[in-house]
Design a protein around this motif. Structure first.
Motif, mmCIF file in Angstrom:
data_model
loop_
_atom_site.group_PDB
_atom_site.id
_atom_site.type_symbol
_atom_site.label_atom_id
_atom_site.label_comp_id
_atom_site.label_asym_id
_atom_site.label_seq_id
_atom_site.Cartn_x
_atom_site.Cartn_y
_atom_site.Cartn_z
ATOM 1 N N LEU A 91 -6.337 12.215 8.456
ATOM 2 C CA LEU A 91 -5.134 12.064 7.423
ATOM 3 C C LEU A 91 -5.751 12.750 6.106
ATOM 4 N N SER A 92 -4.574 13.268 5.505
ATOM 5 C CA SER A 92 -4.764 14.227 4.309
ATOM 6 C C SER A 92 -4.972 13.506 3.199
ATOM 7 N N ILE A 93 -5.176 13.908 2.066
ATOM 8 C CA ILE A 93 -5.441 13.103 0.724
ATOM 9 C C ILE A 93 -3.993 12.386 0.435
ATOM 10 N N GLU A 94 -2.982 13.275 0.754
ATOM 11 C CA GLU A 94 -1.549 12.712 0.097
ATOM 12 C C GLU A 94 -1.327 11.423 1.172
ATOM 13 N N GLU A 95 -1.633 11.490 2.438
ATOM 14 C CA GLU A 95 -1.515 10.202 3.416
ATOM 15 C C GLU A 95 -2.306 9.093 2.973
ATOM 16 N N LEU A 96 -3.523 9.240 2.735
ATOM 17 C CA LEU A 96 -4.661 8.500 2.316
ATOM 18 C C LEU A 96 -3.967 7.469 0.890
ATOM 19 N N LYS A 97 -3.514 8.480 0.142
ATOM 20 C CA LYS A 97 -2.965 7.839 -1.214
ATOM 21 C C LYS A 97 -1.488 7.129 -0.923
ATOM 22 N N ALA A 98 -0.891 7.294 -0.004
ATOM 23 C CA ALA A 98 0.334 6.649 0.598
ATOM 24 C C ALA A 98 0.033 5.312 0.797
ATOM 25 N N SER A 99 -1.164 5.009 1.787
ATOM 26 C CA SER A 99 -1.495 3.801 2.001
ATOM 27 C C SER A 99 -2.712 3.338 1.899
ATOM 28 N N PRO A 100 -3.241 3.500 0.616
ATOM 29 C CA PRO A 100 -4.843 3.058 0.429
ATOM 30 C C PRO A 100 -5.347 1.629 0.417
ATOM 31 N N GLU A 101 -4.329 0.816 0.819
ATOM 32 C CA GLU A 101 -4.645 -0.438 1.025
ATOM 33 C C GLU A 101 -5.371 -0.856 2.475
ATOM 34 N N VAL A 102 -4.971 -0.067 3.456
ATOM 35 C CA VAL A 102 -5.495 -0.190 4.821
ATOM 36 C C VAL A 102 -6.346 0.664 5.344
ATOM 37 N N TYR A 103 -7.202 1.386 4.398
ATOM 38 C CA TYR A 103 -8.436 2.174 4.698
ATOM 39 C C TYR A 103 -9.437 1.695 4.014
ATOM 40 N N GLY A 104 -10.666 1.703 4.450
ATOM 41 C CA GLY A 104 -11.921 1.593 3.745
ATOM 42 C C GLY A 104 -12.143 0.197 3.067
ATOM 43 N N PHE A 105 -12.681 0.296 1.805
ATOM 44 C CA PHE A 105 -12.804 -0.981 1.070
ATOM 45 C C PHE A 105 -12.107 -0.846 -0.253
#
Length: 336
Positions: free
Chosen positions: A54-68
């Motif tokens: 995932l790109s930074i932009e993709e991570l920022k689009a769905s930050p609730e469902v990755y990591g903590f």
């Protein structure tokens, strides 16, 4: 025992890498101070969902469902309404199907690095975010606050806390949640159906068609009791907003408030302890077929500011001007 904390680049963004004995962790200030990775190298345990593609932009689009991720405000607000003792705020609708505001904004902001340091017994990262008139959401919610995060990685795992301080002259509604995205399986060669979860649940909160509480408690059924017996498989079937009070039970003859995720084939466990400020659990797995699930501890119930209940039951509180509140959690591996 080696302890190390350093600022590095991840996809051209600053992150803090922590190392403590068998554990490594990566804190991403650019993604709301998210723990985007935590691994027990010796025991081959990867705690949180991560996708390197995932790109930074993709991570920022769905930050609730990755990591903590840390949510402020957590879960849903009916019709976007947040009723406070001194004002009523109207948030944008992020859940069109239920016509609710959802998840707040703190986990979507780029936070600042305050400190990355190692001591004789820990690797420590500190980050913060000051919410004020510079934030694009301030016109909607003009109540300044500061969020300060501390991540302390030791040979006993990750100790996390967050402090919210009201910097405004208004009352600050207080509700916080972690939308913890745990891997299932959490080992390299693990099988999804070997994963089990135990959660210290209490009374169940039924939800209506808009996924808002009806405020009528119901008895636990066979499905719910699987959480208490540690027999619940948290993937490969749909867990859609199972909502409960959080309780404290005994585990290994000690008080335990939290969740234990286990691999039945190896006896490996992830233990996730929460403090008494987290009074509710919401369990969700995004349909159950994506290799992760979210045991979400929250300080307030879904739609708490608007519920016809006293704060003692809904978890709703406010911070007065200048007032602070800190909550904490502990995440670690355990081998039977």
């Amino acid at each position: 025992m080696a302890f190390n904390a350093e600022v590095k680049q991840y996809k051209e963004k600053d992150v803090i890498n922590l190392k403590a004995g068998n554990y490594t962790a990566t804190i991403a200030p650019f993604l709301g101070s998210n723990i985007i990775s935590m691994i027990d190298l010796e025991n081959d345990i990867s705690f949180f969902r991560k996708d390197e593609s995932l790109s930074i932009e993709e991570l920022k689009a769905s930050p609730e469902v990755y990591g903590f991720p840390t949510l402020f405000y957590p879960n849903r607000l009916r019709d976007g309404i947040l009723k406070c003792s001194d004002y009523t705020y109207t948030f944008p609708i992020g859940d069109p199907e239920g016509h609710n505001a959802i998840h707040g904004f703190l986990h979507k902001r780029e936070h600042s690095i305050v400190e990355a340091t190692a001591t004789d017994d820990a690797a420590i990262a500190k980050t913060c975010y000051v919410y004020d008139e510079k934030d694009p959401f301030y016109e909607t919610f003009p109540v300044s606050f500061k969020a300060e995060f501390t991540f302390k990685l030791t040979e006993e795992g990750m100790y996390y806390n967050v402090t919210i301080t009201n910097l405004s002259e208004r009352q600050l509604p207080y509700g916080i949640c972690n939308h913890t995205a745990m891997n299932a399986p959490f080992t390299t060669n693990g099988e999804p159906l070997d994963t089990r979860i135990f959660i210290t649940i209490g009374d169940k909160w039924p939800l209506n068609q808009r996924n808002l509480p009806t405020c009528d408690f119901i008895s636990l059924d066979n499905h719910d009791r699987q959480y208490l017996t540690g027999s619940m498989i948290p993937v490969k079937h749909n867990l859609y907003n199972d909502v409960y009070n959080a309780e404290t039970y005994e585990v290994d003859d000690k008080p335990f408030r939290g969740a234990i995720v286990s691999d039945t084939s190896t006896g490996k466990e992830i233990r996730y302890e929460i403090d008494d400020n987290f009074r509710f659990w919401i369990i969700w797995n995004d349909g159950g077929e994506k290799g992760y699930f979210c045991p979400e501890p929250s300080t307030w119930m879904i739609d708490a500011p608007n519920l016809p209940l006293p704060g003692e039951e809904s978890g709703y509180i406010e911070l007065a001007p200048g007032e602070s509140k800190t909550v904490g959690q502990h995440i670690y591996s355990h081998i039977k």
